[in-house]
Write a protein that holds these residues in place. Structure first.
Motif, mmCIF file in Angstrom:
data_model
loop_
_atom_site.group_PDB
_atom_site.id
_atom_site.type_symbol
_atom_site.label_atom_id
_atom_site.label_comp_id
_atom_site.label_asym_id
_atom_site.label_seq_id
_atom_site.Cartn_x
_atom_site.Cartn_y
_atom_site.Cartn_z
ATOM 1 N N GLU A 1 0.825 -1.211 0.000
ATOM 2 C CA GLU A 1 0.000 0.000 0.000
ATOM 3 C C GLU A 1 0.853 1.252 0.000
ATOM 4 O OE1 GLU A 1 -2.497 -0.511 3.362
ATOM 5 O OE2 GLU A 1 -3.845 -1.963 2.364
ATOM 6 N N SER B 1 1.541 1.976 -3.387
ATOM 7 C CA SER B 1 0.327 2.031 -4.229
ATOM 8 C C SER B 1 0.373 0.982 -5.341
ATOM 9 C CB SER B 1 0.156 3.436 -4.826
ATOM 10 O OG SER B 1 0.039 4.403 -3.807
ATOM 11 N N ASP C 1 -0.749 -2.518 -7.274
ATOM 12 C CA ASP C 1 -1.938 -3.346 -7.506
ATOM 13 C C ASP C 1 -1.484 -4.806 -7.534
ATOM 14 O OD1 ASP C 1 -4.298 -4.535 -8.215
ATOM 15 O OD2 ASP C 1 -4.276 -3.812 -10.301
ATOM 16 N N PRO D 1 6.161 2.604 -8.090
ATOM 17 C CA PRO D 1 4.853 2.915 -7.490
ATOM 18 C C PRO D 1 3.740 2.907 -8.530
ATOM 19 C CG PRO D 1 6.541 4.341 -6.577
ATOM 20 C CD PRO D 1 7.195 3.576 -7.681
ATOM 21 N N GLU D 2 2.582 2.408 -8.097
ATOM 22 C CA GLU D 2 1.378 2.277 -8.918
ATOM 23 C C GLU D 2 1.534 1.210 -10.012
ATOM 24 O OE1 GLU D 2 0.121 6.056 -10.359
ATOM 25 O OE2 GLU D 2 -0.223 6.873 -8.341
#
Length: 678
Positions: free
Chosen positions: A544, A547, A549, A585-586
């Protein structure tokens, strides 16, 4: 007499007396039938008989149209037809089918009792083989011999439409009986001819002569291998003996004398002068004697066996040369039976190699001498290899001498034939000294490799340990002099992170050392899906924070594997942490589990920084880190993926990786299911 039969047909009894009005015609036809029989008896084949029967039946017995159906005695299928067409000319193979013959004459429907009768139809649909062309009377009689149905002869009035004369049916039945009888004679002649031909071929192939010698008159009758009859009068023993080799005359005379006294068959081999040389002849026969026991007639078979004797002598000389070379050969060689592996001979080199005396080996098996390790398994493997490859060439094996000393050999096996029996010829080239030299060289190389690895390890560790220790020392130095609480807290956090890094490095080093030592670990049935879910939940804060998935695509029916829960958990943690560390990230990570080719597969797919082709070839080496990985994260130990690979190998599996620089990587491990796990 004509009788009313089934389905509106008429049947004629086997014995019928012609009426008075037709008696003269019938008597004339009987004479002709007798004459035809002499002509038909000259037929050379069954087909020729049937063709002549159709032609003679029309020309001499006054039948309008005739047909002979020849059937196979086993299958009942029609295989030939001889008939007359609408012009009255005889035709072979007129295109009739079995279906064209009335059903009640099919072999399956006609009993032997019915074969002695005939079928008379007064109003039948008549055909020429292509379809019904008219109506009229038809008479059918069976052709059979010794209880076997061979066909039918059929007469009708399709061409002239003449009325059925009272004696025609019986005449056809008599004609059928005559044809059947002649057929039997032809078959007997053919069988005799075939037997004579077979005998001639046997005599020709075997180079054989059949003879009969009248001892009293000296008359000799011979049938040579070409079936030619020869007769020689006044040929007595003294004249025959002159052509026998002097060394064999006594043998021949004693053989005849013993056979005459015992009244039994005899067999002998002797040399006989023929043209310009002596030939070896095998004589087999029997002597017929009179009431006083004196020889009357000698019958027998003479066969030229010169080539066989020469081949036997050549083989004997060859085997003598073979055994001379066998015992002088510097390689260890043994001859053993194929079924049990019992030694029938071993050479001196074999005895020196294994340390046995000859008497200890002959008649015994490998398993009794304890020569080869794992004898039964080894023998089964050798048989399998021999059948597949057609022989065994240069197979490395280990064995033991009589004193238990380990030896190494290069094994080759062939099948040889001795005295017309097959045996295994086993040859062993001693590799013991060479193997020991190779083992010593290998041990030295491994020791150098261990020293080199230890040197590299110390160099790597000293470098990797120096950096966090320097950071810790520097932070402690500043911490003693800082008064700002915020900066003090930052330095403490830095010390804490470097301490954790050192702890992880030490833990990884201890783990890889334990795995290399292959220390035993408790194994149990492991559910990998449960472990994967637990790992992802434990790493949820880190996921988290970036970020990311993370998608779980787990097979709900995934079989269990057998292994160490701790080791397998460590391998899966390292893979997932590796994906989290090197994914921006992401980004996205997919964790999959599935079954393929009888194995449980776990796949971790990320959209991270990826690797080059050069990195892929080295990524599982200890302490190796790709250049872009070092730039992205300076805290890696370089042992994580090496630990993964070692754990998977210990569990009988494999690990694969696919990657594209800048696009991501996919790591997958494949483990055997619990029943198949190593």
């Amino acid at each position: 007499m004509l009788e009313h039969g089934r389905a509106g047909h008429l049947q004629l009894s086997p014995v019928v007396s012609p009426n008075l009005e037709a008696s003269s015609s019938f008597a004339e036809y009987l004479i002709r039938l007798h004459e035809i029989g002499f002509d038909l008896a000259k037929a050379e084949s069954i087909q020729d008989l049937h063709r002549q029967a159709v032609e003679a039946g029309q020309a001499k017995l006054g039948f309008d149209r005739l047909a002979v159906f020849q059937v196979d005695a086993v299958s009942g299928e029609v295989k030939a037809v001889f008939t007359t067409d609408l012009t009255g000319s005889s035709v072979d193979d007129a295109g009739f089918r079995r279906a064209d013959v009335p059903a009640y004459w099919q072999q399956s429907d006609a009993s032997q009792d019915a074969w002695g009768r005939m079928q008379v139809e007064l109003d039948a649909a008549l055909t020429d083989g292509e379809g019904a062309t008219g109506r009229g009377w038809r008479v059918t009689a069976a052709l059979h011999h010794e209880g076997i149905l061979h066909g039918w002869i059929v007469a009708d009035n399709l061409v002239t439409q003449r009325s059925l004369e009272p004696f025609r049916a019986e005449l056809l039945q008599m004609y059928a009986a005559s044809i059947s009888h002649i057929r039997g004679q032809i078959e007997a002649r053919q069988q005799i001819t075939a037997k004579d031909e077979r005998l001639r071929l046997v005599m020709q192939v075997a180079n054989m002569v059949i003879w009969e010698w009248d001892v009293r008159t000296g008359g000799l009758t011979t049938y040579d291998r070409d079936g030619v009859l020869n007769q020689s009068p006044n040929l007595f023993y003294d004249e025959i003996a002159q052509h026998v080799h002097p060394a064999d005359r006594e043998l021949m005379l004693n053989g005849f004398r013993d056979a005459a006294l015992s009244r039994s068959a005899f067999s002998m081999e002797y040399r006989y002068w023929h043209i310009d040389t002596y030939l070896w002849v095998q004589l087999t026969g029997a002597i017929k004697t009179d009431s006083d026991g004196l020889p009357i007639v000698v019958v027998g078979i003479s066969q030229n066996v010169t080539e066989r004797r020469q081949a036997a002598e050549a083989l004997k000389r060859s085997e003598e040369r073979f055994f001379a070379a066998f015992h002088a050969n510097p390689s260890a060689i043994a001859i053993s039976t194929i079924d049990e592996g019992r030694y029938i001979d071993v050479n001196e080199s074999w005895l020196r190699l294994f340390g046995y005396e000859r008497e200890e080996c002959i008649g015994r098996m490998d398993i009794e001498l304890h020569i080869w390790d794992s004898y039964r398994e080894r023998r089964e493997a050798l048989f399998k290899n021999y059948k597949v490859q057609g022989g065994i060439r240069d197979l490395e094996i280990t064995g033991k001498t009589r004193t238990g000393q380990m030896i190494y050999g290069l094994l080759s096996i062939e099948i040889i034939e001795l005295e017309s029996r097959p045996y295994f010829l086993t040859m062993v080239q001693d590799l013991t000294e060479r193997k020991r030299s190779e083992e010593q060289a290998l041990e030295l190389a491994l020791e150098r490799e261990r020293l080199d690895a230890l040197t590299d390890f110390i160099d790597t560790m000293s470098h990797d340990f120096k950096t966090p220790l320097a950071i810790i020392n520097n932070s402690l130095y500043l911490l003693e002099r800082l008064t700002d609480p915020v900066r003090q807290r930052d330095k403490l956090e830095l010390i804490k992170s470097q301490t954790l890094f050192l702890d992880k490095m030490i833990h990884d080093i201890l783990t890889i050392s334990r795995l290399n030592a292959d220390l035993p670990r408790q194994r149990e049935s492991v559910d990998l899906n449960t472990i994967l879910q637990s790992i992802v939940e434990r790493l949820r804060p880190t996921i988290e924070a970036k970020s990311l998935d993370v998608e779980m695509a787990l097979d709900s029916g995934l079989p269990r594997v057998r292994g160490s829960v701790d080791d397998l958990s460590r391998a899966l943690i390292n893979l997932i942490e590796n994906a989290i560390t090197y994914t921006m990230p992401e980004g996205k990570i997919i964790v999959r589990s599935y079954v393929t080719d009888g194995q449980v597969s776990i796949e971790v797919d990320d959209t991270g920084i990826g690797m080059t082709e050069s990195d892929l070839r080295q990524v599982f080496k200890r302490f190796y880190r790709a250049e872009n990985a070092r730039l992205s994260n300076s805290k890696g130990t370089g042992l994580g993926l090496a630990i993964v690979k070692r754990i998977v190998e210990i569990h009988g599996g494999r690990v694969d990786v696919k990657s594209t620089l800048g696009e991501g990587s996919t790591f997958s491990i494949h483990l055997p299911v619990a029943e198949m796990a190593v």
